[in-house]
Design a protein around this motif. Sequence first.
Motif, PDB file in Angstrom:
ATOM      1  N   MET A   1       0.822  -1.210   0.000  1.00  0.00           N
ATOM      2  CA  MET A   1       0.000   0.000   0.000  1.00  0.00           C
ATOM      3  C   MET A   1       0.853   1.255   0.000  1.00  0.00           C
ATOM      4  O   MET A   1       0.603   2.214  -0.724  1.00  0.00           O
ATOM      5  N   TRP A   2       1.911   1.257   0.845  1.00  0.00           N
ATOM      6  CA  TRP A   2       2.787   2.421   0.876  1.00  0.00           C
ATOM      7  C   TRP A   2       3.476   2.617  -0.455  1.00  0.00           C
ATOM      8  O   TRP A   2       3.744   3.742  -0.870  1.00  0.00           O
ATOM      9  N   GLY A   3       3.786   1.519  -1.181  1.00  0.00           N
ATOM     10  CA  GLY A   3       4.453   1.642  -2.463  1.00  0.00           C
ATOM     11  C   GLY A   3       3.642   2.446  -3.454  1.00  0.00           C
ATOM     12  O   GLY A   3       4.170   3.185  -4.271  1.00  0.00           O
ATOM     13  N   ILE A   4       2.307   2.303  -3.399  1.00  0.00           N
ATOM     14  CA  ILE A   4       1.445   3.050  -4.307  1.00  0.00           C
ATOM     15  C   ILE A   4       1.327   4.494  -3.854  1.00  0.00           C
ATOM     16  O   ILE A   4       1.358   5.415  -4.654  1.00  0.00           O
ATOM     17  N   SER A   5       1.229   4.740  -2.561  1.00  0.00           N
ATOM     18  CA  SER A   5       0.997   6.090  -2.060  1.00  0.00           C
ATOM     19  C   SER A   5       2.181   7.013  -2.291  1.00  0.00           C
ATOM     20  O   SER A   5       2.023   8.224  -2.302  1.00  0.00           O
ATOM     21  N   TYR A   6       3.390   6.457  -2.496  1.00  0.00           N
ATOM     22  CA  TYR A   6       4.536   7.308  -2.750  1.00  0.00           C
ATOM     23  C   TYR A   6       4.284   8.211  -3.956  1.00  0.00           C
ATOM     24  O   TYR A   6       4.372   9.427  -3.876  1.00  0.00           O
ATOM     25  N   TRP A   7       4.013   7.598  -5.104  1.00  0.00           N
ATOM     26  CA  TRP A   7       3.835   8.412  -6.307  1.00  0.00           C
ATOM     27  C   TRP A   7       2.441   9.003  -6.418  1.00  0.00           C
ATOM     28  O   TRP A   7       2.183   9.825  -7.309  1.00  0.00           O
ATOM     29  N   ALA A   8       1.518   8.637  -5.531  1.00  0.00           N
ATOM     30  CA  ALA A   8       0.192   9.257  -5.537  1.00  0.00           C
ATOM     31  C   ALA A   8       0.252  10.700  -5.048  1.00  0.00           C
ATOM     32  O   ALA A   8      -0.599  11.517  -5.409  1.00  0.00           O
ATOM     33  N   VAL A   9       1.281  11.038  -4.250  1.00  0.00           N
ATOM     34  CA  VAL A   9       1.384  12.396  -3.701  1.00  0.00           C
ATOM     35  C   VAL A   9       1.583  13.432  -4.801  1.00  0.00           C
ATOM     36  O   VAL A   9       0.809  14.399  -4.898  1.00  0.00           O
ATOM     37  N   PRO A  10       2.594  13.296  -5.686  1.00  0.00           N
ATOM     38  CA  PRO A  10       2.727  14.293  -6.757  1.00  0.00           C
ATOM     39  C   PRO A  10       1.580  14.272  -7.754  1.00  0.00           C
ATOM     40  O   PRO A  10       1.232  15.324  -8.308  1.00  0.00           O
ATOM     41  N   ILE A  11       0.986  13.113  -7.990  1.00  0.00           N
ATOM     42  CA  ILE A  11      -0.159  13.054  -8.902  1.00  0.00           C
ATOM     43  C   ILE A  11      -1.334  13.830  -8.318  1.00  0.00           C
ATOM     44  O   ILE A  11      -2.004  14.606  -9.018  1.00  0.00           O
ATOM     45  N   PHE A  12      -1.590  13.637  -7.028  1.00  0.00           N
ATOM     46  CA  PHE A  12      -2.661  14.376  -6.360  1.00  0.00           C
ATOM     47  C   PHE A  12      -2.402  15.877  -6.424  1.00  0.00           C
ATOM     48  O   PHE A  12      -3.292  16.674  -6.743  1.00  0.00           O
ATOM     49  N   SER A  13      -1.158  16.278  -6.136  1.00  0.00           N
ATOM     50  CA  SER A  13      -0.803  17.693  -6.145  1.00  0.00           C
ATOM     51  C   SER A  13      -1.004  18.314  -7.520  1.00  0.00           C
ATOM     52  O   SER A  13      -1.568  19.407  -7.648  1.00  0.00           O
ATOM     53  N   SER A  14      -0.556  17.622  -8.544  1.00  0.00           N
ATOM     54  CA  SER A  14      -0.683  18.156  -9.910  1.00  0.00           C
ATOM     55  C   SER A  14      -2.131  18.244 -10.359  1.00  0.00           C
ATOM     56  O   SER A  14      -2.535  19.203 -11.031  1.00  0.00           O
ATOM     57  N   LEU A  15      -2.953  17.265  -9.975  1.00  0.00           N
ATOM     58  CA  LEU A  15      -4.364  17.279 -10.373  1.00  0.00           C
ATOM     59  C   LEU A  15      -5.136  18.391  -9.672  1.00  0.00           C
ATOM     60  O   LEU A  15      -6.046  18.990 -10.256  1.00  0.00           O
ATOM     61  N   VAL A  16      -4.786  18.683  -8.419  1.00  0.00           N
ATOM     62  CA  VAL A  16      -5.417  19.798  -7.705  1.00  0.00           C
ATOM     63  C   VAL A  16      -5.099  21.113  -8.418  1.00  0.00           C
ATOM     64  O   VAL A  16      -5.972  21.956  -8.633  1.00  0.00           O
ATOM     65  N   TRP A  17      -3.840  21.287  -8.794  1.00  0.00           N
ATOM     66  CA  TRP A  17      -3.425  22.504  -9.492  1.00  0.00           C
ATOM     67  C   TRP A  17      -4.142  22.647 -10.842  1.00  0.00           C
ATOM     68  O   TRP A  17      -4.642  23.711 -11.182  1.00  0.00           O
ATOM     69  N   LEU A  18      -4.192  21.544 -11.589  1.00  0.00           N
ATOM     70  CA  LEU A  18      -4.854  21.579 -12.895  1.00  0.00           C
ATOM     71  C   LEU A  18      -6.347  21.863 -12.750  1.00  0.00           C
ATOM     72  O   LEU A  18      -6.918  22.645 -13.534  1.00  0.00           O
ATOM     73  N   SER A  19      -6.974  21.259 -11.760  1.00  0.00           N
ATOM     74  CA  SER A  19      -8.409  21.485 -11.527  1.00  0.00           C
ATOM     75  C   SER A  19      -8.687  22.949 -11.214  1.00  0.00           C
ATOM     76  O   SER A  19      -9.677  23.524 -11.673  1.00  0.00           O
ATOM     77  N   MET A  20      -7.806  23.567 -10.418  1.00  0.00           N
ATOM     78  CA  MET A  20      -7.977  24.975 -10.079  1.00  0.00           C
ATOM     79  C   MET A  20      -7.882  25.850 -11.333  1.00  0.00           C
ATOM     80  O   MET A  20      -8.708  26.746 -11.549  1.00  0.00           O
ATOM     81  N   LEU A  21      -6.875  25.593 -12.165  1.00  0.00           N
ATOM     82  CA  LEU A  21      -6.697  26.390 -13.383  1.00  0.00           C
ATOM     83  C   LEU A  21      -7.904  26.255 -14.314  1.00  0.00           C
ATOM     84  O   LEU A  21      -8.409  27.257 -14.857  1.00  0.00           O
ATOM     85  N   ILE A  22      -8.356  25.032 -14.496  1.00  0.00           N
ATOM     86  CA  ILE A  22      -9.500  24.805 -15.387  1.00  0.00           C
ATOM     87  C   ILE A  22     -10.762  25.455 -14.824  1.00  0.00           C
ATOM     88  O   ILE A  22     -11.551  26.064 -15.565  1.00  0.00           O
ATOM     89  N   ALA A  23     -10.961  25.340 -13.517  1.00  0.00           N
ATOM     90  CA  ALA A  23     -12.146  25.935 -12.883  1.00  0.00           C
ATOM     91  C   ALA A  23     -12.154  27.457 -13.043  1.00  0.00           C
ATOM     92  O   ALA A  23     -13.191  28.059 -13.355  1.00  0.00           O
ATOM     93  N   MET A  24     -11.002  28.066 -12.851  1.00  0.00           N
ATOM     94  CA  MET A  24     -10.918  29.518 -12.950  1.00  0.00           C
ATOM     95  C   MET A  24     -11.096  29.994 -14.387  1.00  0.00           C
ATOM     96  O   MET A  24     -11.831  30.959 -14.660  1.00  0.00           O
ATOM     97  N   LEU A  25     -10.442  29.303 -15.318  1.00  0.00           N
ATOM     98  CA  LEU A  25     -10.555  29.693 -16.726  1.00  0.00           C
ATOM     99  C   LEU A  25     -11.967  29.465 -17.256  1.00  0.00           C
ATOM    100  O   LEU A  25     -12.518  30.301 -17.990  1.00  0.00           O
ATOM    101  N   THR A  26     -12.586  28.362 -16.836  1.00  0.00           N
ATOM    102  CA  THR A  26     -13.955  28.062 -17.265  1.00  0.00           C
ATOM    103  C   THR A  26     -14.939  29.077 -16.694  1.00  0.00           C
ATOM    104  O   THR A  26     -15.851  29.545 -17.404  1.00  0.00           O
TER     105      THR A  26
END
Length: 314
Positions: A1-26
Amino acid sequence: MWGISYWAVPIFSSLVWLSMLIAMLTTWSVQGSPHYSSMNPKQHIAYISDIGAQGLKPLFIAMSAVTVVSLDLAFILERWLRHTGKLTPNTSFWQKFYSTCSIIASVAGAAGLILLSIFDTLHHPHLHDDFLVLFIAGYIVSAIFICWEYQRLGIHFREHSILRYSFWIKLTFIFVELGLAIAFGVTRKKDKYNAAAVLEWTISFIFFFYVLSFFIDFMPAVRSKHYQSRETEMDMAEQGGLPMGDGAANDGQYFRGNTNGYANGNGHAHGHTNGYANGYTNGTGHANGFSNGTSGPSHIPKPAGPAPMPSRNF
């Protein structure tokens, strides 16, 4: 489980940032591309900060904070994984120093983004611009130290191509973002507000890909004790590290030090087959004994019989 959560952290961070940009532009587009009070009269394309200074300010603050806090957590987690050996470990003091400097610079960049979202361009234009510079500079400097660390690691671990890929991705980010940041500053200075706005959005979307690229760095950590590949298990089994199959089917495992078992001819197979077969057939056992008179009376010959089956009693 920990092996998966390692790389889930940057993926989560990047998706939050992208969601914010899309929400604001939309939101700005759906509203009919309004001209906000914080915008210059000649400006027709809104900056991210223009949209964030209006009704979406809570979203701007919250998602910016979540993005950079989780990204900085990824930096710290990577440092810990290298320290514990789950990622290629640092081989010198300077590599650890570069990693620490990278974390410090990323914290400064994170503070810059959070503060610029709080001190918006409408009410605090000068502070907003200062924190914008801190945000961009902080993460560019952080990327420089990461590249420096990976370049040194790559010299010692040439077999790990993932270090090379990550190095080139981050180096590309440095040059591209630095060039765009300079162009952004120049266009704003020359009152080319629309071009500057386009450059700001471009810088922000490229930052998304930079944050996402950190999942590559955590991929080797997935191969942990709980996530070994089948190939690794088979390699260990061939070397005597893991028993394969069940005990009855793999008789050789009951003998300490006997890695070849019966199949390779050690143990009962050679003992019984060679002993009896040679004894009766080749004349080295009873046949020689009785016929030559060295082991019993010659007038009582023992007829040759079939070789007995190998014993299964260990």
